[in-house]
Design an enzyme around this catalytic site. Structure first.
Site, short mmCIF file in Angstrom:
data_model
loop_
_atom_site.label_atom_id
_atom_site.label_comp_id
_atom_site.label_asym_id
_atom_site.label_seq_id
_atom_site.Cartn_x
_atom_site.Cartn_y
_atom_site.Cartn_z
NE ARG A 51 -11.23 -4.04 -40.15
CZ ARG A 51 -10.98 -5.02 -39.30
NH1 ARG A 51 -9.77 -5.53 -39.23
NH2 ARG A 51 -11.91 -5.49 -38.51
CG HIS A 242 -19.58 5.56 -15.73
ND1 HIS A 242 -19.20 6.37 -16.76
CD2 HIS A 242 -19.81 4.34 -16.28
CE1 HIS A 242 -19.20 5.66 -17.90
NE2 HIS A 242 -19.56 4.42 -17.62
P1 NDP Z 1 -17.48 -3.01 -32.25
O1 NDP Z 1 -16.50 -4.13 -32.23
O2 NDP Z 1 -18.92 -3.33 -32.27
O3 NDP Z 1 -17.19 -2.11 -33.55
C1 NDP Z 1 -15.90 -1.79 -33.96
C2 NDP Z 1 -15.95 -0.97 -35.24
O4 NDP Z 1 -14.63 -0.65 -35.62
C3 NDP Z 1 -16.60 -1.66 -36.43
O5 NDP Z 1 -17.28 -0.71 -37.21
C4 NDP Z 1 -15.39 -2.17 -37.20
O6 NDP Z 1 -15.73 -2.37 -38.56
C5 NDP Z 1 -14.42 -1.02 -37.01
N1 NDP Z 1 -13.01 -1.39 -37.17
C6 NDP Z 1 -12.36 -2.40 -36.57
N2 NDP Z 1 -11.08 -2.43 -37.00
C7 NDP Z 1 -10.93 -1.41 -37.87
C8 NDP Z 1 -9.84 -0.93 -38.66
N3 NDP Z 1 -8.63 -1.50 -38.61
N4 NDP Z 1 -10.05 0.17 -39.43
C9 NDP Z 1 -11.26 0.76 -39.49
N5 NDP Z 1 -12.31 0.34 -38.78
C10 NDP Z 1 -12.16 -0.72 -37.97
O7 NDP Z 1 -17.08 -2.06 -31.05
P2 NDP Z 1 -18.03 -1.08 -30.17
O8 NDP Z 1 -18.83 -0.26 -31.11
O9 NDP Z 1 -18.74 -1.87 -29.16
O10 NDP Z 1 -16.97 -0.21 -29.38
C11 NDP Z 1 -16.19 0.80 -29.99
C12 NDP Z 1 -15.42 1.54 -28.91
O11 NDP Z 1 -16.32 2.20 -28.02
C13 NDP Z 1 -14.58 0.64 -28.01
O12 NDP Z 1 -13.44 1.34 -27.61
C14 NDP Z 1 -15.46 0.39 -26.82
O13 NDP Z 1 -14.74 0.08 -25.67
C15 NDP Z 1 -16.11 1.76 -26.70
N6 NDP Z 1 -17.40 1.76 -26.00
C16 NDP Z 1 -18.42 0.98 -26.47
C17 NDP Z 1 -19.64 1.03 -25.84
C18 NDP Z 1 -20.79 0.24 -26.35
O14 NDP Z 1 -21.87 0.41 -25.78
N7 NDP Z 1 -20.62 -0.59 -27.37
C19 NDP Z 1 -19.87 1.87 -24.64
C20 NDP Z 1 -18.73 2.66 -24.26
C21 NDP Z 1 -17.54 2.58 -24.93
P3 NDP Z 1 -14.83 -3.32 -39.52
O15 NDP Z 1 -14.54 -4.57 -38.76
O16 NDP Z 1 -15.67 -3.53 -40.74
O17 NDP Z 1 -13.60 -2.54 -39.82
C1 BG6 Z 2 -20.34 1.42 -19.46
C2 BG6 Z 2 -19.79 0.18 -18.83
O1 BG6 Z 2 -19.39 2.44 -19.42
O2 BG6 Z 2 -21.50 1.83 -18.73
C3 BG6 Z 2 -20.83 -0.93 -18.82
O3 BG6 Z 2 -18.66 -0.25 -19.56
C4 BG6 Z 2 -22.10 -0.44 -18.18
O4 BG6 Z 2 -20.35 -2.08 -18.14
C5 BG6 Z 2 -22.55 0.88 -18.77
O5 BG6 Z 2 -23.11 -1.44 -18.37
C6 BG6 Z 2 -23.71 1.46 -17.97
O6 BG6 Z 2 -24.22 2.60 -18.63
P1 BG6 Z 2 -25.74 3.04 -18.42
O7 BG6 Z 2 -25.84 4.34 -19.15
O8 BG6 Z 2 -26.58 1.94 -19.01
O9 BG6 Z 2 -25.95 3.15 -16.94
#
Ligand code: NDP
Ligand code: BG6
Length: 487
Positions: A51, A242
């Protein structure tokens, strides 16, 4: 390790949530490495969507900072950085609204006849709006792919609903459900070890294997994910996906080909053969308490009464001809002694020792497949202690670590996302979960969780320890022990 690359065709990868943690910490660095290794062409485009954002230049600056944070200086050259950043574009779009989709379409239309992959790096509540938005805007033809990340539901009902929503817009062959553990190098090596060698497969059954241990231990806590994690716990966060995937690859029958549905059919059979836990004590839930400088789980989760488990250990069986009677012990937890993930195959003892007891008894063989750290495979074998001291037996480790085995230095181990994203572009679903697999894993997980009393507090364990005492007992009472989570 990274020298044999087959370049992929030019592609457009549209990353929804491109400014978020997952995209910046994992996807951007993964794509950079693929470009650096010659696999991603310079004409590929990575189109970030979020966004808020000030446009392409600001997005490139953000990605450049992500490269600084996550790529080692030895792998980060000015020329590569420039080439990589020039592949990036940005479109501002709120996926819950109607504006912005036209701009995305116009950008995509400037390059036709190339693979389009839509990566949903956003919260799961946006998966369905994005899938429908793509369809409504006419962005995804029959060859388009969508990539979704866990959590893929929080129980069977929500997983089914998600599959249904995605299925309304995309066919199963277009949906790539990521479990990043399947992209880890050693996990793929497990399949090579089992199915590209004659050595192990004849022994890979209840006749020769005493038990299997799968450990995914983390030394980190819940790292700022408190409110979210506190509604989930280790069973849903780690075991449902996992650990069960690792179990599937360990236990599955050889597929006829290393081909997506053949592999996934075999994994599904394992999930369907998982037995309900035999006793209440076959599951041990734990929660870390403060120790030394580490805070307690409840402090990290900001919930002083939390009963959510940050650790779980399980004893389960796989009810089929190959595995009848072989226990599988699974454990995973946060704030443990060290970060160690491994699959351990403990073979049975020799049926009879021909050596005199003074020289020591032969030890049973142990095959340890280490996912992290120090990826590799070791096999412990009993040998004669060298020297003229008579027939004394000792253990030695055959170390099949990558750098040793390949006779060339391993520059770096590619991250799981590098492999997985390139597989999406290549259209190879082998390392991605099919919808029915996810549902089968939830069905078993729900059954285990339904046996727990939510009023019962998990067993406490010290942060930095190997988990609660009861988890040790889970194996001790069978006359077995966990492999140490070594420092
Ligand atoms: P974040 O909250 O860090 O990022 C979310 C992103 O989505 C931002 O770029 C945000 O930007 C965008 N966003 C939010 N609302 C909207 C909208 N309405 N329209 C368009 N863009 C939007 O989340 P993560 O990156 O941590 O996680 C993303 C997904 O990946 C989740 O489902 C999480 O569970 C999964 N995941 C994350 C991991 C990780 O290591 N972080 C590992 C495994 C899975 P903006 O607000 O500017 O729109
Ligand atoms: C993610 C879990 O899927 O895997 C986290 O949500 C966890 O809780 C992570 O820390 C572990 O991944 P890795 O690759 O660091 O072992």
């Amino acid at each position: 390790m990274v020298s044999h690359v087959v370049p992929v065709e030019p592609f457009d990868l549209i990353v929804f949530g491109a400014t978020g943690d997952l995209a910046q910490r994992k996807l951007i660095p993964a794509l950079y490495h693929r470009l650096a290794d010659g696999q991603m062409p310079d004409t590929a485009r990575v189109i970030g969507v979020a966004r808020s954002g000030e446009g392409t230049e600001a997005f490139r600056a953000l990605a450049s900072a992500a490269l600084d944070a996550h790529i080692t200086p030895a792998h980060l050259t000015g020329d590569l950085r420039r080439r990589f950043l020039s592949c990036l574009e940005f479109v501002a779009l709120d996926v819950t609204g109607d504006t912005g989709w036209d701009a995305l379409r116009q950008l995509l239309d400037t390059q036709e006849n190339r693979v389009r992959a839509f990566y949903m790096s956003v919260a799961p509540r946006f998966f369905s709006p994005i899938a429908h938005g793509i369809r409504k805007a006419g962005l995804g033809g029959p060859d388009a792919r969508i990539v979704v990340e866990k959590p893929l539901g929080h129980d069977l009902a929500s997983a089914r609903a998600l599959n249904q929503h995605l299925g309304e817009c995309f066919s199963e062959h277009q949906i790539y459900r990521i479990d990043h553990y399947l992209g880890k190098e050693t996990v793929q090596n497990l399949m090579a070890l089992r199915f590209a060698n004659t050595l192990f497969e004849p022994l890979w059954n209840a006749q020769y294997i005493d038990h299997v241990q799968i450990t995914v231990a983390e030394n980190v806590g819940i790292e700022g994910r408190g409110p979210y994690y506190d509604t989930i716990g280790a069973m849903r966060d780690m075991v449902q996906n996992h650990l069960l995937q690792l179990l599937c690859l360990t236990a599955m029958e050889p597929p006829a080909q290393f081909e997506p549905d053949a592999v996934r059919d075999e994994k599904l059979k394992v999930l369907k053969a998982l037995e309900p836990l035999a006793h209440k004590s076959d599951a041990v839930r734990g929660q870390y308490r403060a120790s030394g400088k580490s805070r307690s789980y409840r402090e990290d989760a900001e919930n002083p009464d939390s009963h959510t488990e940050s650790f779980v250990a399980l004893r389960l069986g796989v009810s089929n001809w190959r595995w009848a009677g072989v226990p599988f012990y699974l454990r995973t937890g946060k704030r443990l002694r060290n970060r160690v993930s491994e699959i351990v195959i403990q073979f049975r003892n020799v049926p009879h020792s021909i050596f005199s007891p003074e020289g020591g008894a032969p030890h049973s063989n142990v095959l340890a497949i280490r996912l992290q750290p120090d990826e590799g495979i070791t096999l412990s074998v009993t040998i004669k202690d060298p020297g003229p001291g008579g027939m004394r037996l000792t253990d030695t480790q055959l170390d099949m670590s990558f750098s040793e085995g390949l006779k060339r230095p391993v520059d770096r181990m590619p991250d799981a996302y590098e492999r997985l994203v390139m597989d999406v572009i290549r259209g190879d679903q082998t390392l991605f979960m099919r919808g029915d697999e996810v549902e089968a894993a939830w069905k078993w997980t729900d059954m285990v969780i339904s046996g727990w009393n939510p009023q019962e507090a998990p067993h406490p364990y010290d942060a930095g320890s190997s988990g609660p005492e009861d988890a040790l007992m889970l194996m001790h009472r069978d006359g077995r022990r966990w492999r140490e989570i070594a420092i």
